[in-house]
Design an enzyme around this catalytic site. Structure first.
Site, PDB file in Angstrom:
ATOM      1  N   CYS A   2       0.824  -1.208   0.000  1.00  0.00           N
ATOM      2  CA  CYS A   2       0.000   0.000   0.000  1.00  0.00           C
ATOM      3  C   CYS A   2       0.860   1.261   0.000  1.00  0.00           C
ATOM      4  O   CYS A   2       1.983   1.258   0.486  1.00  0.00           O
ATOM      5  CB  CYS A   2      -0.858   0.022   1.249  1.00  0.00           C
ATOM      6  SG  CYS A   2      -1.734  -1.497   1.561  1.00  0.00           S
ATOM      7  N   ARG A  27       4.536   0.451  -6.318  1.00  0.00           N
ATOM      8  CA  ARG A  27       4.598  -0.383  -5.113  1.00  0.00           C
ATOM      9  C   ARG A  27       3.674  -1.597  -5.222  1.00  0.00           C
ATOM     10  O   ARG A  27       3.813  -2.543  -4.448  1.00  0.00           O
ATOM     11  CB  ARG A  27       4.210   0.442  -3.880  1.00  0.00           C
ATOM     12  CG  ARG A  27       5.218   1.519  -3.529  1.00  0.00           C
ATOM     13  CD  ARG A  27       4.670   2.446  -2.473  1.00  0.00           C
ATOM     14  NE  ARG A  27       4.453   1.774  -1.212  1.00  0.00           N
ATOM     15  CZ  ARG A  27       5.309   1.755  -0.208  1.00  0.00           C
ATOM     16  NH1 ARG A  27       6.465   2.373  -0.332  1.00  0.00           N
ATOM     17  NH2 ARG A  27       5.036   1.137   0.923  1.00  0.00           N
ATOM     18  N   TRP A  82      -3.127  -2.571  -1.327  1.00  0.00           N
ATOM     19  CA  TRP A  82      -2.753  -3.919  -1.753  1.00  0.00           C
ATOM     20  C   TRP A  82      -3.464  -4.853  -0.778  1.00  0.00           C
ATOM     21  O   TRP A  82      -3.112  -4.898   0.408  1.00  0.00           O
ATOM     22  CB  TRP A  82      -1.235  -4.064  -1.672  1.00  0.00           C
ATOM     23  CG  TRP A  82      -0.676  -5.340  -2.234  1.00  0.00           C
ATOM     24  CD1 TRP A  82      -0.463  -5.623  -3.551  1.00  0.00           C
ATOM     25  CD2 TRP A  82      -0.229  -6.480  -1.502  1.00  0.00           C
ATOM     26  NE1 TRP A  82       0.083  -6.874  -3.680  1.00  0.00           N
ATOM     27  CE2 TRP A  82       0.240  -7.427  -2.441  1.00  0.00           C
ATOM     28  CE3 TRP A  82      -0.180  -6.824  -0.151  1.00  0.00           C
ATOM     29  CZ2 TRP A  82       0.746  -8.668  -2.077  1.00  0.00           C
ATOM     30  CZ3 TRP A  82       0.331  -8.066   0.221  1.00  0.00           C
ATOM     31  CH2 TRP A  82       0.787  -8.970  -0.743  1.00  0.00           C
ATOM     32  N   ASN A 108      -1.349   1.700   6.244  1.00  0.00           N
ATOM     33  CA  ASN A 108      -0.485   0.619   5.755  1.00  0.00           C
ATOM     34  C   ASN A 108      -0.135  -0.250   6.954  1.00  0.00           C
ATOM     35  O   ASN A 108       0.151   0.288   8.029  1.00  0.00           O
ATOM     36  CB  ASN A 108       0.824   1.170   5.168  1.00  0.00           C
ATOM     37  CG  ASN A 108       0.621   1.868   3.846  1.00  0.00           C
ATOM     38  OD1 ASN A 108      -0.489   1.887   3.326  1.00  0.00           O
ATOM     39  ND2 ASN A 108       1.685   2.425   3.308  1.00  0.00           N
ATOM     40  N   GLY A 109      -0.101  -1.555   6.751  1.00  0.00           N
ATOM     41  CA  GLY A 109       0.243  -2.446   7.863  1.00  0.00           C
ATOM     42  C   GLY A 109      -0.929  -3.357   8.182  1.00  0.00           C
ATOM     43  O   GLY A 109      -1.863  -3.484   7.390  1.00  0.00           O
ATOM     44  N   GLU A 492      18.376 -16.443  -8.982  1.00  0.00           N
ATOM     45  CA  GLU A 492      17.910 -15.083  -9.246  1.00  0.00           C
ATOM     46  C   GLU A 492      17.264 -14.990 -10.635  1.00  0.00           C
ATOM     47  O   GLU A 492      16.218 -14.360 -10.811  1.00  0.00           O
ATOM     48  CB  GLU A 492      19.081 -14.095  -9.107  1.00  0.00           C
ATOM     49  CG  GLU A 492      18.774 -12.658  -9.485  1.00  0.00           C
ATOM     50  CD  GLU A 492      17.584 -12.046  -8.761  1.00  0.00           C
ATOM     51  OE1 GLU A 492      17.099 -12.633  -7.783  1.00  0.00           O
ATOM     52  OE2 GLU A 492      17.120 -10.988  -9.207  1.00  0.00           O
ATOM     53  N   LYS A 496      13.374 -13.843 -11.350  1.00  0.00           N
ATOM     54  CA  LYS A 496      13.071 -12.696 -12.218  1.00  0.00           C
ATOM     55  C   LYS A 496      12.081 -13.102 -13.289  1.00  0.00           C
ATOM     56  O   LYS A 496      11.122 -12.400 -13.564  1.00  0.00           O
ATOM     57  CB  LYS A 496      14.381 -12.188 -12.848  1.00  0.00           C
ATOM     58  CG  LYS A 496      14.388 -10.772 -13.235  1.00  0.00           C
ATOM     59  CD  LYS A 496      14.882  -9.840 -12.145  1.00  0.00           C
ATOM     60  CE  LYS A 496      14.248 -10.081 -10.816  1.00  0.00           C
ATOM     61  NZ  LYS A 496      14.852  -9.426  -9.700  1.00  0.00           N
ATOM     62  N   GLU A 499       8.516 -13.745 -11.748  1.00  0.00           N
ATOM     63  CA  GLU A 499       7.750 -12.623 -11.212  1.00  0.00           C
ATOM     64  C   GLU A 499       7.200 -11.706 -12.284  1.00  0.00           C
ATOM     65  O   GLU A 499       6.148 -11.124 -12.096  1.00  0.00           O
ATOM     66  CB  GLU A 499       8.538 -11.846 -10.130  1.00  0.00           C
ATOM     67  CG  GLU A 499       9.643 -10.966 -10.605  1.00  0.00           C
ATOM     68  CD  GLU A 499      10.230 -10.115  -9.467  1.00  0.00           C
ATOM     69  OE1 GLU A 499      11.443  -9.899  -9.485  1.00  0.00           O
ATOM     70  OE2 GLU A 499       9.482  -9.669  -8.592  1.00  0.00           O
ATOM     71  N   HIS A 515      18.521 -36.108  -9.675  1.00  0.00           N
ATOM     72  CA  HIS A 515      17.972 -36.774  -8.484  1.00  0.00           C
ATOM     73  C   HIS A 515      16.459 -36.587  -8.381  1.00  0.00           C
ATOM     74  O   HIS A 515      15.910 -36.650  -7.281  1.00  0.00           O
ATOM     75  CB  HIS A 515      18.684 -36.279  -7.230  1.00  0.00           C
ATOM     76  CG  HIS A 515      20.140 -36.621  -7.225  1.00  0.00           C
ATOM     77  ND1 HIS A 515      20.598 -37.906  -7.043  1.00  0.00           N
ATOM     78  CD2 HIS A 515      21.237 -35.861  -7.441  1.00  0.00           C
ATOM     79  CE1 HIS A 515      21.931 -37.927  -7.122  1.00  0.00           C
ATOM     80  NE2 HIS A 515      22.345 -36.682  -7.374  1.00  0.00           N
ATOM     81  N   LYS A 614       6.362  -3.667  -4.322  1.00  0.00           N
ATOM     82  CA  LYS A 614       7.784  -3.305  -4.310  1.00  0.00           C
ATOM     83  C   LYS A 614       8.379  -3.447  -2.917  1.00  0.00           C
ATOM     84  O   LYS A 614       9.494  -3.920  -2.750  1.00  0.00           O
ATOM     85  CB  LYS A 614       7.943  -1.863  -4.833  1.00  0.00           C
ATOM     86  CG  LYS A 614       9.399  -1.394  -4.931  1.00  0.00           C
ATOM     87  CD  LYS A 614      10.159  -2.207  -5.973  1.00  0.00           C
ATOM     88  CE  LYS A 614      11.607  -1.801  -6.085  1.00  0.00           C
ATOM     89  NZ  LYS A 614      12.387  -2.825  -6.822  1.00  0.00           N
TER      90      LYS A 614
HETATM   91  C1  AGP Z   1      12.785  -8.601  -6.581  1.00  0.00           C
HETATM   92  O1  AGP Z   1      12.653  -8.626  -7.956  1.00  0.00           O
HETATM   93  C2  AGP Z   1      11.601  -8.875  -5.837  1.00  0.00           C
HETATM   94  N1  AGP Z   1      10.561  -8.010  -6.231  1.00  0.00           N
HETATM   95  C3  AGP Z   1      11.686  -9.173  -4.349  1.00  0.00           C
HETATM   96  O2  AGP Z   1      12.143 -10.481  -4.261  1.00  0.00           O
HETATM   97  C4  AGP Z   1      12.556  -8.287  -3.423  1.00  0.00           C
HETATM   98  O3  AGP Z   1      13.909  -8.430  -3.748  1.00  0.00           O
HETATM   99  C5  AGP Z   1      12.300  -8.682  -1.959  1.00  0.00           C
HETATM  100  O4  AGP Z   1      10.947  -8.442  -1.655  1.00  0.00           O
HETATM  101  C6  AGP Z   1      13.191  -7.962  -0.972  1.00  0.00           C
HETATM  102  O5  AGP Z   1      12.977  -6.581  -1.008  1.00  0.00           O
HETATM  103  P1  AGP Z   1      14.019  -5.585  -0.345  1.00  0.00           P
HETATM  104  O6  AGP Z   1      15.295  -5.725  -1.086  1.00  0.00           O
HETATM  105  O7  AGP Z   1      13.403  -4.226  -0.509  1.00  0.00           O
HETATM  106  O8  AGP Z   1      14.154  -5.987   1.098  1.00  0.00           O
END
Ligand code: AGP
Length: 619
Positions: A2, A27, A82, A108-109, A492, A496, A499, A515, A614
């Site tokens: 949010c 976000r 969100w 937020n929260g 990684e 990527k 997501e 395995h 985000k």
């Molecule tokens: C990255 O592409 C992601 N959106 C996500 O995994 C992100 O790296 C993770 O939520 C950690 O966020 P931060 O680095 O702001 O702590």
């Protein structure tokens, strides 16, 4: 997650709120709304969907939404939601208005005891119009406001906070105080933007930088009383507390797309500059300098082990860090996903250094992991991008990545600069511990300094990846396989791709595939394999043969020096040569470009992938 905005001043309040909400769209959210006081009434306009739906709804009600437009409203608050408690809908969107129309709240929260509070308020005659936890905050503040004869807005907020358990950034309007906004903060960020005869509130800096660079990061368990020409911050006992004004030097362009189709593309193109800005100022006269972090021999002799905690992409940077530190320093390192760390009864004490990695500096799981480590006596060092963020302030020491604002949900330049920091640390520690000599120390520094040029070269050849992606984007499942550092990079690369393109993908250690998971390889399955380590390339060739025999199509990402090795792959993407310890810095970029073009071909929402946020400030 949010987003929150708030404004008091002479500008067109609704236009400032809408613009602020637009700048927080990255976000991740599913509904948006605003609230403001006009003609003695608290008005709320909110809509499921994107900010443009909200814009339309406000416009249809006849409000001027141009920044130069007239302002007939002084204070206003806005929110992008969100969904957590209650599905995305108009009713569940914020702001939430209390039953008596006195109080309006954005939040937020998570209010953890909202069920009990709701029961209590229902007994007192309050009716609820949403499924959210947030609505109880509006009703509870109104309940106390009325108890205090509708005379003490601030007192009612303070009193309500005593009953609320959970995490919050609350931004509150009261119909009887048209020139005041009150905020409360616990475990969710609030940034105050200071202007001349105007003040701003936001959950994140991009919503403010168009108007002011002077900001105050609110501390936990404080409330803010804001008018157009004053801010006052108080603790839970109502005592005024001091605050520090920070200056943000991000330029406004950094938060715009600047001609690129997506922020993600712009941010990948910024990687050479971001890497240089993170590394070059820290290397002077063949020495690595890490600001105030006292990592000389004395400090390091007090450390028996290193513990790295982070989430998502930052965790993958941590995995590379673990490999490097163990290899270069021979210090045992654990790297744990932050949300698991907290419940793992970790074996750490004052002889442990905990390295916390986070782009936003606000990820709740990571913050909680850092606090857990601190409670057990560990020293802490944070690698963070957002200046003044909570993790940066709460760690013993901080190393900032100089990536600038990262807007796209998919982290790209933040990852590369996180790698820059873990390399600087590992090389510095290793030298201080006497594990590498002067020549190797200088050589590794020089390799780091050459990375921006090599990253630029990869970007200049991105059309090869684009072409490959346009022939593969219908893939239903993709496997990334690698060994050693290439395995961590595969993790990684797979994240990527998942997501932003929503293609199922898994990362596997090259030797582990046989395995079990190799059962999933069939005709046409796409396998992507970074192969950069001399010692491991023979073994990787066998793994490629194993999947090829079962019908896979294989893309290998290899350094120039392996170009003639004749791997049995179908396609190759060649990256510049470098010391093999540093290859993840270069292999990351083709992997990011690959995910990007796969997602573009599939028509996905690149910068705002579904269900994601985000900055993740819930557990
Ligand atoms: C990255 O592409 C992601 N959106 C996500 O995994 C992100 O790296 C993770 O939520 C950690 O966020 P931060 O680095 O702001 O702590």
């Amino acid at each position: 997650m949010c987003g929150i905005v708030g404004y008091i001043g002479a500008r067109n309040t609704l236009a400032v709120l809408i613009k602020g909400l637009e700048s927080l769209e990255y976000r991740g959210y599913d509904s948006a709304g605003v609230s403001f006081i006009q003609n003695g009434n608290l008005n709320v306009i909110k809509k499921k969907g994107k900010v443009k739906e909200l814009y339309k709804a406000i416009d249809e009600q006849g409000y001027d939404l141009s920044l130069k437009g007239k302002n007939s409203i002084s204070a206003g608050i806005g929110h992008t939601r969100w969904a957590t408690h209650g599905a995305p809908s108009d009713e569940n969107s914020h702001p939430h208005l209390s039953m008596g129309g006195k109080i309006c709240v954005v939040h937020n929260g998570i209010i953890e005891n909202y069920v009990e509070l709701r029961k209590f308020l229902k007994k007192k005659g309050y009716e609820f119009s949403s499924d959210t936890d947030t609505e109880v905050a509006a009703q509870l503040i109104e309940y106390y406001y009325k108890k205090f004869d509708c005379k003490d807005f601030e007192g009612a907020v303070q009193r309500a906070l005593q009953d609320i358990v959970g995490s919050y950034a609350l931004c509150i309007l009261c119909v009887d105080y048209p020139d005041k906004i009150i905020c409360a903060k616990k475990d969710n960020p609030i940034v105050i933007g200071l202007g001349q005869n105007e003040n701003f509130i936001a959950s994140d800096i991009p919503a403010l930088i168009e108007y002011t660079r002077d900001v105050v990061f609110m501390e936990d368990n404080c409330i803010l009383i804001m008018t157009k020409d004053s801010i006052e911050i108080k603790d839970v006992h109502g005592e005024v507390v001091d605050y520090e004004v920070s200056h943000v030097d991000w330029d406004t362009d950094a938060a715009q797309k600047g001609g690129y189709a997506h922020f993600m593309m712009k941010e990948m193109f910024e990687e050479p500059k971001a890497f240089e800005a993170t590394v070059a100022p820290r290397i002077k006269d063949d020495v690595i300098w890490l600001e105030h972090f006292p990592c000389g021999r004395d400090y390091l002799s007090g450390i028996d082990k290193i513990n790295i905690v982070a989430c998502g992409t930052a965790y993958h940077a941590g995995c590379v860090g673990k490999y490097l530190i163990e290899k270069l320093c021979r210090i045992p390192v654990t790297c744990t996903v932050a949300s698991e760390f907290i419940y793992s009864d970790p074996i750490i004490d004052e002889r442990t250094l905990t390295i916390v990695i986070s782009q936003s500096g606000e990820t709740l799981d990571t913050r909680n992991a850092m606090r857990e480590a601190q409670n057990r006596g560990s020293r802490t060092l944070a690698i963070v991008n957002v200046i003044g963020s909570t993790i940066a302030r709460e760690a013993d020491y901080v190393l900032y990545t100089a990536a600038g604002p990262e807007i796209s949900v998919a982290s790209t330049k933040a990852y590369t600069t996180q790698l820059a920091c873990v390399y600087l640390l590992a090389i510095k520690f290793s030298y201080e511990l006497g594990k590498i000599d002067d020549d190797r120390y200088k050589q590794l520094q020089s390799e780091l300094l050459q990375m921006p040029e090599k990253l630029t070269k990869i970007l200049s050849e991105q059309n090869k990846i684009q072409r490959f992606a346009s022939s593969q984007f219908n893939a239903e499942s993709i496997f990334f396989i690698g060994r050693g550092l290439d395995y961590y990079l595969s993790m990684e690369a797979s994240l990527k791709l998942k997501e932003i393109s929503y293609i199922h993908s898994e990362a596997y250690a090259g030797g582990e595939l046989k395995h079990g998971t190799i059962a999933l390889i069939e005709d046409g399955t796409l396998v992507v394999s970074p192969i950069t380590q001399d010692e491991l390339c023979g073994k990787m060739e066998s793994n490629i043969k194993e999947v090829k025999t079962r019908g896979a199509t294989v893309l290998a990402i290899i350094p120039e020096r392996f170009a003639d090795k004749g791997f049995s792959c179908d396609e190759k993407f060649v990256i510049p040569d470098c010391d093999e310890l540093l290859t993840p810095i270069l292999t990351a970029l083709p992997a990011q470009l690959f995910a990007y073009y796969m997602a573009v071909n599939k028509g996905c929402d690149i910068d705002k992938p579904r269900n994601l946020a985000k900055s993740v400030t819930v557990e």
